[in-house]
Design a protein around this motif. Sequence first.
Motif, PDB file in Angstrom:
ATOM      1  N   ASP A 119       3.180  31.419 -18.908  1.00 39.24           N
ATOM      2  CA  ASP A 119       4.275  29.879 -17.941  1.00 39.24           C
ATOM      3  C   ASP A 119       4.620  28.450 -18.506  1.00 39.24           C
ATOM      4  O   ASP A 119       4.722  28.621 -19.880  1.00 39.24           O
ATOM      5  N   THR A 123       1.742  23.587 -14.401  1.00 37.97           N
ATOM      6  CA  THR A 123       0.183  24.031 -14.049  1.00 37.97           C
ATOM      7  C   THR A 123       0.457  24.593 -12.861  1.00 37.97           C
ATOM      8  O   THR A 123       0.684  23.285 -11.976  1.00 37.97           O
ATOM      9  N   SER A 142      -4.429  31.942 -10.674  1.00 37.10           N
ATOM     10  CA  SER A 142      -4.656  31.028 -11.782  1.00 37.10           C
ATOM     11  C   SER A 142      -5.104  32.322 -13.265  1.00 37.10           C
ATOM     12  O   SER A 142      -4.423  32.657 -14.054  1.00 37.10           O
TER      13      SER A 142
END
Length: 236
Positions: A119, A123, A142
Amino acid sequence: MSEAKLAAGQQKTVRTPRDVRRFWRVLLAVVAPVPMLFMGIYYLVSPVDGDAPFATSVAAITADSGRFEAMQWLQVPFFLLIPAMFAAAWVSRRTAPRLATIGGLLSVGGMSAGFFLLDGVVTLEYLTARQGFDAGTMERLSDAFEEQATIQVGGLLFISAVTIGLLLLGIALWRSKVAPAWMGIALAFGGFTHPFMPGHLAAGLGLVVAAIGFAGASYALLRSSDDNFDLPPLER
């Protein structure tokens, strides 16, 4: 047709392209220490550790969102780590060819895979705090990302590039003697120890040490002549 005209017709115009070796040499010298320096500052200004629980990170971002927005921009120059790694391999390639080659392949290859598979700077914790998403749902998202095989491979290659790749590049820089030995040691130490540093402050200081090591490549490039840096352009 006269002999003079025949000879003139057979003549070829020879042109030598502009020599840009100095441009590339100085550019690589400027770039080399930048990515690790900015990433080191990122860790130093972060109020949480890199492996902090999802809820802890969301709480920290909620409490000081401006800091985390600035931290995103501190990560942007990190993409320059690939040319920085190339610079370290390039200046060491003639006197430590095997170490420079293996270290360059591991570091540049692993970092390229990591940039593609992992990623980016924004975030899920940041989006959760800024957009007001449900923290529990986003934490499960996540976890789901981290369980994906491609993400795990990318993470493994990324860590291998930083630890093993930079370790070998640092040793190559040290053994090549194109820069002071302590700068090669700094590069090897700063990269290899990064995953094992306790807390964000120690991790940040370690990356600043690695940036100093990368400055060894800058030192070598700036002291090098254009002829030692690369072959001159060919006539065409």
